[in-house]
Design a protein around this motif. Structure first.
Motif, PDB file in Angstrom:
ATOM      1  N   GLU B 453      -9.380   9.673  -2.418  1.00  0.00           N
ATOM      2  CA  GLU B 453      -9.474   9.085  -3.752  1.00  0.00           C
ATOM      3  C   GLU B 453      -8.609   7.845  -3.938  1.00  0.00           C
ATOM      4  O   GLU B 453      -8.659   7.190  -4.955  1.00  0.00           O
ATOM      5  CB  GLU B 453      -9.005  10.113  -4.788  1.00  0.00           C
ATOM      6  N   GLY B 454      -7.720   7.617  -2.969  1.00  0.00           N
ATOM      7  CA  GLY B 454      -6.809   6.480  -3.110  1.00  0.00           C
ATOM      8  C   GLY B 454      -5.411   6.950  -3.397  1.00  0.00           C
ATOM      9  O   GLY B 454      -5.084   8.117  -3.194  1.00  0.00           O
ATOM     10  N   GLU B 455      -4.607   6.013  -3.901  1.00  0.00           N
ATOM     11  CA  GLU B 455      -3.188   6.265  -4.099  1.00  0.00           C
ATOM     12  C   GLU B 455      -2.947   7.449  -5.032  1.00  0.00           C
ATOM     13  O   GLU B 455      -3.773   7.788  -5.867  1.00  0.00           O
ATOM     14  CB  GLU B 455      -2.565   4.979  -4.677  1.00  0.00           C
ATOM     15  N   ALA B 456      -1.779   8.107  -4.865  1.00  0.00           N
ATOM     16  CA  ALA B 456      -1.397   9.213  -5.737  1.00  0.00           C
ATOM     17  C   ALA B 456      -1.251   8.698  -7.167  1.00  0.00           C
ATOM     18  O   ALA B 456      -1.000   7.513  -7.375  1.00  0.00           O
ATOM     19  CB  ALA B 456      -0.076   9.810  -5.261  1.00  0.00           C
ATOM     20  N   PRO B 457      -1.420   9.588  -8.181  1.00  0.00           N
ATOM     21  CA  PRO B 457      -1.306   9.118  -9.569  1.00  0.00           C
ATOM     22  C   PRO B 457       0.094   8.553  -9.849  1.00  0.00           C
ATOM     23  O   PRO B 457       1.074   8.970  -9.229  1.00  0.00           O
ATOM     24  CB  PRO B 457      -1.570  10.368 -10.395  1.00  0.00           C
ATOM     25  N   LEU B 458       0.141   7.625 -10.817  1.00  0.00           N
ATOM     26  CA  LEU B 458       1.404   6.927 -11.095  1.00  0.00           C
ATOM     27  C   LEU B 458       2.495   7.881 -11.543  1.00  0.00           C
ATOM     28  O   LEU B 458       3.668   7.663 -11.244  1.00  0.00           O
ATOM     29  CB  LEU B 458       1.182   5.855 -12.168  1.00  0.00           C
ATOM     30  N   VAL B 459       2.114   8.974 -12.269  1.00  0.00           N
ATOM     31  CA  VAL B 459       3.144   9.910 -12.745  1.00  0.00           C
ATOM     32  C   VAL B 459       3.901  10.528 -11.580  1.00  0.00           C
ATOM     33  O   VAL B 459       5.017  11.005 -11.753  1.00  0.00           O
ATOM     34  CB  VAL B 459       2.547  11.039 -13.614  1.00  0.00           C
ATOM     35  N   MET B 460       3.274  10.565 -10.386  1.00  0.00           N
ATOM     36  CA  MET B 460       3.986  11.082  -9.234  1.00  0.00           C
ATOM     37  C   MET B 460       4.635   9.963  -8.438  1.00  0.00           C
ATOM     38  O   MET B 460       5.731  10.122  -7.894  1.00  0.00           O
ATOM     39  CB  MET B 460       3.020  11.862  -8.333  1.00  0.00           C
ATOM     40  N   LEU B 461       3.938   8.826  -8.383  1.00  0.00           N
ATOM     41  CA  LEU B 461       4.413   7.723  -7.545  1.00  0.00           C
ATOM     42  C   LEU B 461       5.699   7.122  -8.088  1.00  0.00           C
ATOM     43  O   LEU B 461       6.638   6.819  -7.333  1.00  0.00           O
ATOM     44  CB  LEU B 461       3.316   6.658  -7.482  1.00  0.00           C
ATOM     45  N   ILE B 462       5.777   6.978  -9.422  1.00  0.00           N
ATOM     46  CA  ILE B 462       6.957   6.320 -10.002  1.00  0.00           C
ATOM     47  C   ILE B 462       8.236   7.148  -9.762  1.00  0.00           C
ATOM     48  O   ILE B 462       9.226   6.612  -9.244  1.00  0.00           O
ATOM     49  CB  ILE B 462       6.723   6.012 -11.497  1.00  0.00           C
ATOM     50  N   PRO B 463       8.231   8.490 -10.063  1.00  0.00           N
ATOM     51  CA  PRO B 463       9.447   9.254  -9.740  1.00  0.00           C
ATOM     52  C   PRO B 463       9.807   9.201  -8.259  1.00  0.00           C
ATOM     53  O   PRO B 463      10.985   9.090  -7.903  1.00  0.00           O
ATOM     54  CB  PRO B 463       9.092  10.676 -10.169  1.00  0.00           C
ATOM     55  N   THR B 464       8.773   9.254  -7.374  1.00  0.00           N
ATOM     56  CA  THR B 464       9.068   9.174  -5.944  1.00  0.00           C
ATOM     57  C   THR B 464       9.831   7.901  -5.632  1.00  0.00           C
ATOM     58  O   THR B 464      10.856   7.913  -4.942  1.00  0.00           O
ATOM     59  CB  THR B 464       7.755   9.188  -5.131  1.00  0.00           C
TER      60      THR B 464
END
Lengths: 120, 496
Positions: B453-464
């Motif tokens: 589906e592509g990149e992980a959702p932003l809610v997960m990417l930003i904390p990472t």
């Protein structure tokens, strides 16, 4: 005589070893948990033994307390009450996991479970 | 008495009181919100406490107003403050990161109990770090362990249950060993307060029970900290726990046992048992060196990404144990900084793994072919974390290994050997990190593989990425952890 005085501590050490052996040697999950319980009970005995004071009575002040009354040390008893609660919770949690393992695998024998996991 | 004076008590009270509330909240998303609010609050409290103790002050808080040997005191110095920040910070970061991932893995019906267990786990770990009472440490240890078992058993795979069962058995044996040791200490001294224990042990003439206590406590804690070869519970518990739980326990839980080991072995035994540093070194150094090699080798041959990182944790715990075994200010500083830095690095890496797992539905390395193109940001975070594990300059791993090498060089001829060991193990880390990079960036995905589906959702990417950038910042400016760790190491060794 000194050896007899240490009777409680010999029982403590024996129970500890029996429990530990039972945990490590049994493949049946319930039997291991019983071993774990024995292992923890040994420690309760250790704490209870150390609070004994020669001639000491239960640490409750009676209404007609004589001036030279001696009490057993209440602190280890309090500590071990906490540890008993912890022990019960651990056993309960372990048994709950055992129930779910039985539901998921249909067995509580560790070697059979390992076999099933390898096939997966 | 202002609210500010009560902060140490609130550090434990806030999560302890939120846990039953979270359990009672049945509406969708509310348990998560309550848990996050409580944990973020404890994180803010621990930061403010750290700001106080970084000047070299020690906070002693008397619970219920009972003075030291009679009541339980909270004893917060630089070392406890640093660990409290790690525990509450990783818990908060994992929760904020995990909203979506947890909704995916943990069912709606068990969410209230799951988050209650999460809060209790945070409270238990924080409590172990701040309390100044040896028996109280046991109580908090069991609060955190029991709730960790629940968190691990929430994993979606049925193998999570077997992993939990092993963890229960090993964890209970470790905690019971600790309890036996505390019993012997109480028998010899009649006190449980750690400061009081340290003072009164000096008058004890019959040292045999104290030695037995030291043995039981150190081995019990080594079991809880998963120091090789006592790590057998750890790889499967990390692998089959829900991904977000792995982020939290990998970052914080083993570290807290190592902290207690340092606290008891140095603050209490070091001054009172002759040659205790030698006993500790003879026990821990061989285990640590074995851990460095065995952990890394097992990681190299591992095919499951989560278990690979778990074996890498076995090796990284080895570095910390090595620092503890050195019993010098530099060695201990290295060990303490590495506890903190490894928490940040591994937390970030397991977050990246959780992102991958969300999209790929698998954490087998072979299935991740092409992840470098499909999920560039996630993989970049993973690679930066990997560089930290290796110890490349500008990453936090470099700072802690630098102090460990400094500590090793002080040890003379044997120290040179230790430096070789540290460098060799870092090279092994290159191999297992490269193994993942090679598949993710240079392998074509199989033709029949489902499109991603592509990149992980932003809610997960930003904390990472916040965690990863925190790591980089700690690699460049390590003032906070290094100052707190040096202060902590000096206090432990009694240099001040």
């Amino acid at each position: 005589m000194q050896l007899l005085g240490l009777y409680n501590y010999f029982v403590f050490a024996t129970l500890l070893m029996v429990g530990l052996y039972c945990v490590l040697a049994r493949t049946n999950i319930i039997k291991s948990l019983i071993g774990l319980s024995i292992f923890q009970s040994a420690v309760f005995l250790l704490y209870i033994s150390m609070d004994k004071v020669d001639g000491g009575t239960a640490p409750i002040i009676p209404s007609d307390a004589p001036p030279d009354i001696i009490y057993a040390n209440p602190l280890p008893q309090v500590l071990i009450l906490t540890a008993i609660v912890v022990g019960i919770s651990t056993t309960a949690l372990g048994l709950a996991v055992a129930v779910r393992i039985r539901e998921a695998y249909g067995t509580i024998e560790e070697d059979k479970i390992q076999e099933m996991d390898r096939e997966q | 008495m202002t609210l500010y004076d009560q902060l140490p008590a609130l550090l434990i009270a806030v999560p302890l009181f939120t846990a039953p509330i979270a359990y009672l909240l049945r509406a969708h998303g509310l348990p998560w919100a309550a848990a996050t609010a409580a944990v973020v609050m404890t994180f803010i409290i621990s930061c403010s406490i750290a700001a106080t103790v970084i000047g070299g002050e020690t906070i002693v808080y008397e619970m219920g107003g009972w003075p030291a040997p009679y009541g339980i005191v909270l004893h917060i110095d630089a070392l406890s403050a640093l660990l409290a920040m790690l525990v509450t910070g990783s818990s908060a970061a994992a929760l904020i990161f995990g909203a979506k991932s947890l909704a995916d893995e943990v069912g709606e019906e068990i969410a209230p109990s799951f988050f209650a267990a999460w809060i209790l786990c945070t409270a238990g770990l924080t409590g172990m770090v701040v309390t100044g009472d040896a028996f109280n440490i046991f109580v908090f240890m069991e609060i955190s362990s029991l709730s960790t078992y629940i968190l691990v058993s929430a994993g979606p795979d049925r193998r999570a249950l077997v992993a939990t069962y092993r963890y229960i058995v090993m964890g209970t044996i470790g905690a019971t060993f600790y309890l036996i040791g505390v019993g012997f200490l109480y028998m010899s001294t009649g006190t449980l307060n750690t400061m009081d224990l340290a003072a009164r042990l000096g008058d004890v003439t019959e040292l045999r029970p104290v030695l037995v206590a030291a043995g039981f406590i150190t081995v019990g804690l080594a079991l809880k900290a998963a120091i090789f070869p006592l790590h057998s519970w750890m790889p499967n518990a990390y692998t089959f726990a829900p991904n977000v739980v792995t982020v939290f326990i990998a970052a914080a839980s083993a570290k807290v046992s190592l902290y207690v080991m340092m606290r008891i072995d140095y603050a209490i035994f070091y001054k009172n048992i002759p040659n205790h540093e030698l006993q500790l070194a003879l026990l821990l150094a061989p285990m640590a060196i074995l851990a460095l090699f065995a952990g890394s080798m097992l990681a190299i041959y591992e095919r499951n990404l989560k278990r690979l990182l778990a074996y890498s944790s076995v090796a990284q715990v080895g570095y910390i144990a090595l620092g503890i075994a050195m019993s010098s200010v530099a060695g201990l500083t290295g060990a303490i900084v590495h506890m903190f830095n490894h928490g940040v690095i591994k937390g970030g890496m397991f977050m990246a793994v959780a992102c991958l797992a969300l999209r790929y539905r698998s954490v087998n390395i072979a299935n991740l072919a092409g992840a470098g193109r499909a999920m560039p940001w996630t993989m970049a975070a993973f690679v930066i974390g990997g560089l930290g594990l290796i110890g490349v300059p500008l990453t936090p791993g470099f700072i802690s290994k630098w102090y460990l090498v400094l500590g090793a060089l002080e040890q003379g001829g044997f120290g040179a050997f230790l430096v070789m060991v540290i460098l060799a193990s870092s090279l092994l880390a290159v191999i297992y990190v490269w193994k993942v990079i090679e598949v993710a960036y240079f392998k074509e995905p199989r033709a029949n593989a489902a499109p991603i589906e592509g990149e992980a959702p932003l809610v997960m990417l930003i904390p990472t990425w916040i965690v990863v950038l925190t790591g980089i910042w700690l690699g460049i400016n390590s003032y906070v952890p290094v100052t707190l760790a040096t202060l902590g190491a000096e206090t432990l060794l009694g240099a001040r």
